[in-house]
Design a protein around this motif. Structure first.
Motif, PDB file in Angstrom:
ATOM      1  N   LEU A  24     -19.178   1.991   8.651  1.00 34.84           N
ATOM      2  CA  LEU A  24     -17.386   1.844   8.408  1.00 34.84           C
ATOM      3  C   LEU A  24     -17.130   1.588   7.202  1.00 34.84           C
ATOM      4  CD1 LEU A  24     -17.178  -0.204  11.518  1.00 34.84           C
ATOM      5  CD2 LEU A  24     -16.362   2.238  11.597  1.00 34.84           C
ATOM      6  N   SER A  25     -17.953   0.971   6.363  1.00 39.22           N
ATOM      7  CA  SER A  25     -17.578   0.643   4.807  1.00 39.22           C
ATOM      8  C   SER A  25     -17.709   1.786   4.174  1.00 39.22           C
ATOM      9  CB  SER A  25     -18.329  -0.612   4.322  1.00 39.22           C
ATOM     10  OG  SER A  25     -18.008  -0.910   3.096  1.00 39.22           O
TER      11      SER A  25
ATOM     12  N   GLY B 224     -15.288  -3.855   2.874  1.00 36.71           N
ATOM     13  CA  GLY B 224     -15.070  -3.719   1.671  1.00 36.71           C
ATOM     14  C   GLY B 224     -14.922  -2.158   0.860  1.00 36.71           C
ATOM     15  N   GLY B 225     -15.271  -1.233   1.799  1.00 35.40           N
ATOM     16  CA  GLY B 225     -15.173   0.138   1.251  1.00 35.40           C
ATOM     17  C   GLY B 225     -13.793   0.594   1.301  1.00 35.40           C
ATOM     18  N   PHE B 226     -13.038  -0.096   2.167  1.00 36.29           N
ATOM     19  CA  PHE B 226     -11.547   0.293   2.364  1.00 36.29           C
ATOM     20  C   PHE B 226     -10.874  -0.040   1.083  1.00 36.29           C
ATOM     21  CE2 PHE B 226      -7.398  -1.344   3.492  1.00 36.29           C
ATOM     22  CZ  PHE B 226      -6.871  -0.058   3.720  1.00 36.29           C
ATOM     23  N   ILE B 227     -11.051  -1.698   0.786  1.00 36.30           N
ATOM     24  CA  ILE B 227     -10.517  -1.850  -0.534  1.00 36.30           C
ATOM     25  C   ILE B 227     -10.900  -1.106  -1.701  1.00 36.30           C
ATOM     26  CG2 ILE B 227     -10.023  -3.863  -1.948  1.00 36.30           C
ATOM     27  CD1 ILE B 227      -8.854  -4.190   0.901  1.00 36.30           C
ATOM     28  N   GLY B 228     -12.278  -0.698  -1.850  1.00 37.27           N
ATOM     29  CA  GLY B 228     -12.542   0.006  -2.845  1.00 37.27           C
ATOM     30  C   GLY B 228     -11.961   1.369  -3.159  1.00 37.27           C
ATOM     31  N   LYS B 229     -11.968   2.048  -2.054  1.00 37.37           N
ATOM     32  CA  LYS B 229     -10.994   3.390  -1.908  1.00 37.37           C
ATOM     33  C   LYS B 229      -9.758   3.168  -2.271  1.00 37.37           C
ATOM     34  CE  LYS B 229     -13.968   6.589   0.764  1.00 37.37           C
ATOM     35  NZ  LYS B 229     -13.979   7.549   2.047  1.00 37.37           N
TER      36      LYS B 229
END
Length: 219
Positions: A122-123, A131-136
């Protein structure tokens, strides 16, 4: 830190943009048609390199401090997600599980590993609250603010493609039946996966301390 000189942006903006687009498209389409888990994750890594390249392109017209912080956060979130996914996949390969279809019923056989892998996927897909959502989001936002809407459009499109292969993997893990012999993971592995998963959630729910830390070291 000041923006890069104008001469640098004219020299590098086009090749870096082409590299970003090529990586995102090739990586996402390549992963979409994979049946081997490791190869799917490998192609997705190529796509993620393209997303990171967007941040490099966005350095033009922006401060190096801002973009460096965004990139550092992105690599941290991606690194933790990859650590979890490749650790689990490598351990399952030792048991003869190489294909995506081999993971049918994985949630019943190894619920803890399945949950950690699901959170990592999911990240990697860039879905909240990971955390991957915030990063992207930060990479896309900086690129859009600096006039690279075309790159953001392609990035969003390839991210939607990535949902196809990540969610297909999750369906195999949670919604299809397989052999249900329960696995007992090693205690040390369980602890590491649990801590990494919690950290990945923290990156998405409360990212400010990490950004502040990066800003302190970079600034």
């Amino acid at each position: 830190m000041a923006p890069l000189p104008e001469t640098v942006q004219h020299a590098w903006i086009m090749p870096l943009s082409l590299l970003a687009v090529g990586s995102m498209v090739w990586g996402s389409l390549g992963a979409l048609f994979q049946t081997n888990v490791r190869r799917m994750l490998g192609y997705s890594t190529i796509a993620h390199a393209g997303y990171a390249m967007i941040a490099v392109v966005s350095v033009v017209g922006n401060s190096l401090e801002t973009i460096s912080s965004v990139l550092a956060y992105y690599f941290l979130a991606y690194g933790v997600s990859s650590l979890i996914s490749f650790t689990i996949v490598s351990s399952e390969e030792a048991a003869g599980m190489y294909s995506i279809k081999d993971y049918a019923g994985f949630a019943k056989r190894a619920p803890g590993k399945a949950l950690a892998l699901a959170l990592a996927l999911l990240s990697l897909a860039g879905l909240p609250p990971m955390g991957g959502f915030i990063g992207k989001f930060n990479i896309f936002y900086q690129a859009f603010e600096n006039g690279y809407g075309f790159l953001v459009l392609i990035a969003v499109f390839t991210s939607l493609i990535s949902l196809g292969y990540y969610l297909n993997f999750l369906v195999k893990i949670y919604m299809e039946s397989g052999h249900n012999t329960v696995q007992k993971p090693l205690f040390g592995t369980s602890v590491i996966l649990a801590l990494a998963s919690l950290f990945l959630i923290m990156l998405g729910v409360y990212p400010k301390p990490i950004f502040d830390l990066f800003s302190f070291f970079i600034g």
